[in-house]
Write a protein that holds these residues in place. Structure first.
Motif, PDB file in Angstrom:
ATOM      1  N   SER A   1       7.741  -2.535   0.947  1.00 28.80           N
ATOM      2  CA  SER A   1       6.855  -1.699   0.140  1.00 28.80           C
ATOM      3  C   SER A   1       5.454  -2.289   0.179  1.00 28.80           C
ATOM      4  O   SER A   1       5.283  -3.507   0.268  1.00 28.80           O
ATOM      5  CB  SER A   1       7.334  -1.649  -1.315  1.00 28.80           C
ATOM      6  N   THR A   2       4.466  -1.405   0.096  1.00 25.54           N
ATOM      7  CA  THR A   2       3.082  -1.850   0.088  1.00 25.54           C
ATOM      8  C   THR A   2       2.265  -0.928  -0.810  1.00 25.54           C
ATOM      9  O   THR A   2       2.637   0.229  -1.028  1.00 25.54           O
ATOM     10  CB  THR A   2       2.505  -1.866   1.535  1.00 25.54           C
ATOM     11  N   ALA A   3       1.158  -1.430  -1.327  1.00 28.04           N
ATOM     12  CA  ALA A   3       0.294  -0.633  -2.187  1.00 28.04           C
ATOM     13  C   ALA A   3      -0.657   0.241  -1.379  1.00 28.04           C
ATOM     14  O   ALA A   3      -1.239   1.181  -1.923  1.00 28.04           O
ATOM     15  CB  ALA A   3      -0.508  -1.548  -3.118  1.00 28.04           C
ATOM     16  N   ASP A   4      -0.816  -0.060  -0.087  1.00 26.30           N
ATOM     17  CA  ASP A   4      -1.761   0.669   0.741  1.00 26.30           C
ATOM     18  C   ASP A   4      -1.166   0.839   2.138  1.00 26.30           C
ATOM     19  O   ASP A   4      -0.820  -0.157   2.779  1.00 26.30           O
ATOM     20  CB  ASP A   4      -3.076  -0.105   0.822  1.00 26.30           C
TER      21      ASP A   4
ATOM     22  N   PRO B   1       3.604   1.959 -10.608  1.00 15.80           N
ATOM     23  CA  PRO B   1       2.355   1.836  -9.856  1.00 15.80           C
ATOM     24  C   PRO B   1       2.507   2.475  -8.475  1.00 15.80           C
ATOM     25  O   PRO B   1       3.618   2.632  -7.972  1.00 15.80           O
ATOM     26  CB  PRO B   1       2.143   0.329  -9.743  1.00 15.80           C
ATOM     27  N   LEU B   2       1.374   2.799  -7.871  1.00 17.37           N
ATOM     28  CA  LEU B   2       1.382   3.420  -6.540  1.00 17.37           C
ATOM     29  C   LEU B   2       1.960   2.445  -5.515  1.00 17.37           C
ATOM     30  O   LEU B   2       1.441   1.343  -5.320  1.00 17.37           O
ATOM     31  CB  LEU B   2      -0.028   3.824  -6.132  1.00 17.37           C
ATOM     32  N   ARG B   3       3.061   2.843  -4.875  1.00  9.92           N
ATOM     33  CA  ARG B   3       3.701   2.016  -3.851  1.00  9.92           C
ATOM     34  C   ARG B   3       4.214   2.933  -2.748  1.00  9.92           C
ATOM     35  O   ARG B   3       4.695   4.035  -3.012  1.00  9.92           O
ATOM     36  CB  ARG B   3       4.883   1.213  -4.410  1.00  9.92           C
ATOM     37  N   TYR B   4       4.109   2.463  -1.523  1.00  7.27           N
ATOM     38  CA  TYR B   4       4.640   3.159  -0.351  1.00  7.27           C
ATOM     39  C   TYR B   4       5.839   2.356   0.134  1.00  7.27           C
ATOM     40  O   TYR B   4       5.702   1.175   0.454  1.00  7.27           O
ATOM     41  CB  TYR B   4       3.568   3.256   0.741  1.00  7.27           C
TER      42      TYR B   4
END
Length: 139
Positions: free
Chosen positions: A133-136, A55-58
């Protein structure tokens, strides 16, 4: 509701507030330094994140800074006590209650700062790397 970065920085400030010495966040250096020392948490720089797509993670390695300042005749011992207490507080919970993947401090580079008409200050900036880590990136 605060974003993840703000939640982590607030938790770090709360951890520093439990230490001997006065802990501020983002404030200017006051005219008087408490006997037990002063800590000022600077928000620092989150840097460029690594990104995973599914999934998209930063993934950040956010570099916050703690300014540690002591003054007085026994400033070397007070500085050592203050920096050791920071290290112990961070080592007690490297995840800040599960908010971060890892928290680590880097070694301080102490300097003596002369003050006209008063005892000199001993100060250092202590970089603290917050891995999370964060999704946004804005959320």
């Amino acid at each position: 509701m605060p974003n993840q970065r703000e939640t982590i920085l607030t938790a770090l400030h709360a951890r520093l507030s439990a230490l001997p010495g006065n802990a501020l966040r983002g404030e200017v250096l006051p005219e008087r330094i408490p006997t037990e020392g002063l800590l000022i948490l600077r928000d620092g720089e989150p840097g460029e994140p690594e990104v995973t797509l599914s999934p998209l993670r930063y993934h950040y390695q956010h570099r916050a800074e703690i300014e540690a300042v002591v003054q007085g005749a026994a400033r070397d011992a007070a500085f050592d006590t203050l920096t050791a207490s920071i290290g112990a507080a961070l080592a007690a919970d490297r995840t800040l209650g599960g908010l971060c993947d890892w928290v680590e401090a880097e070694a301080p580079r102490p300097v003596d700062l002369p003050v006209e008409g008063a005892a000199s200050l001993k100060a250092a900036v202590i970089p603290v790397v917050l891995h999370y880590s964060t999704a946004d990136p804005l959320g």
